[in-house]
Design an enzyme around this catalytic site. Sequence first.
Site, short mmCIF file in Angstrom:
data_model
loop_
_atom_site.label_atom_id
_atom_site.label_comp_id
_atom_site.label_asym_id
_atom_site.label_seq_id
_atom_site.Cartn_x
_atom_site.Cartn_y
_atom_site.Cartn_z
N HIS A 158 0.83 -1.22 0.00
CA HIS A 158 0.00 0.00 0.00
C HIS A 158 0.86 1.26 0.00
CE1 HIS A 158 -3.27 -2.75 1.20
NE2 HIS A 158 -2.33 -3.29 1.96
N SER A 279 14.72 20.88 -17.13
CA SER A 279 13.48 21.62 -17.38
C SER A 279 13.82 22.88 -18.15
CB SER A 279 12.84 21.98 -16.04
OG SER A 279 12.02 23.12 -16.18
N LYS A 285 16.07 21.25 -12.02
CA LYS A 285 15.37 19.99 -12.22
C LYS A 285 16.22 18.88 -12.83
CE LYS A 285 11.18 19.49 -12.16
NZ LYS A 285 10.35 18.71 -11.25
N GLU A 292 9.25 7.73 -17.06
CA GLU A 292 7.86 8.14 -17.26
C GLU A 292 7.36 7.76 -18.64
OE1 GLU A 292 7.38 12.35 -16.09
OE2 GLU A 292 9.08 11.99 -14.78
#
Length: 461
Positions: A158, A279, A285, A292
Amino acid sequence: MTENVLWAGRLKEKPQAQAFAFQASLAVDRRLVYQDIEGSRAHVAMLAAQHIIDTETAQALERELSSIALELKTGSLTIDESAEDIHSFIEGILTARLGDRGRMVHAGRSRNDQVVTDCKLYLKQTVPALSAELEHLIAVLLERAEAELETIMPGYTHLQRAQPVTVAHHLVAWCAALFRDRGRLNDALCRLNECPLGSGALAGSGLAIDRAATAAALGFAGPTLNSMDSVADRDFAVELAAACALIQVHLSRFCEDIVLWSSSEFGFLSLADTWSTGSSIMPQKKNPDFAELIRGKSGRTTGNLVSLLTMLKGIPYAYNKDLQEDKEALFDSLDTVSQSLRMFCGMIESARFNRERLAQSCRSGFLEATDLADYLVRKGMPFRTAHAVVAHLVRDCSAAGKQSIDGMSLAQLQSYSELFDTDLYQILKPESCIAARRLPGGPAPEAVRRQIDLLRREINV
Ligand code: ARG
């Protein structure tokens, strides 16, 4: 120079350009060109052996087919974009170059049996390559696991800290899934190893063709059972698209782990700069874009599987043009998985596990609670009672702002159960929780070592 072999039949006119383009499949099936040539060569040799065409014609066709393959490889011949599909393109060249001899090649076959034969030949080549890529990724992960056998980390259920495991245990968990994927690819390959050639449009041929000969020449185990099923069946496409969808779903889940681990909230893993992106606005970043994107592409492979099943659902046996839609979906799934496997491999190979942070994360969150309950079970307490005792203890610790049971004195602990003794401090350490789990499949270094050895033996790395 190619000849149009398809519109010379009963139809007086070709569809208009847009309509022709709509039903053409060359853009997708052009990748089957060498399989189409290979299939035609086997067919021609069989036609000659069966005296359906004469030896000189067979030789001329064979020569031309070899030459076409060579010309395509060297670039002196290019695929004609205006052809309807790859089968008519090849037949068209043979006809343009050899006249009537070229017109003899299509005796006893149809594009319906040709297209599935080509597809299966293509898959017999590309699926083992995909399987090898899977094996390579497993090998890379096993190597990384071997270096992290003792690296403790919190295991999650979880997404809440649950029990201590090791990085090696986690990486081998991924390998177990990939190993099943490899099995699924190989299963699909075994089932598709039957040659549809000679099934014609649907009813085979009245000519004395020899299906066993073409099947053997093309390296299949034998001819397919039933000519109607041969041209109607796309189970192989569904099975492979399903195998691909599941591989991509697995990679997607692993990528989710990586995205979480590389966040500053977790800080478990640092991706190499070369496997991260920046970024355009935020100078600080370092984004896990590769992970992804692999995760995102699972939408595509699941979609392809659903497209195939939906396309098949309502169409009557045997061939219908709907079936032409199979290749775009299947090829896209194979391409996507192949690319993603390679990207995932590079990304994980160069990533660095932050061992200190991982170990630190095991010191809070009461990861030792189950082992404490097991301690009481060993001393004779029923498990459910032990569960309640430790739950009580954790609740009180939590309320007092403590993150672990380790800091409590023996007297404090004994107020919860008299069975607690000094030996319990040893079992509270995450390393001890892990070491106690030497059972098959467990996280103890020697148990994970056995899992690694077994996988290494299975895939020969
Ligand atoms: N391009 C077709 C396909 O991929 C080949 C078979 C065409 N057959 C036909 N009767 N139109 O399915």
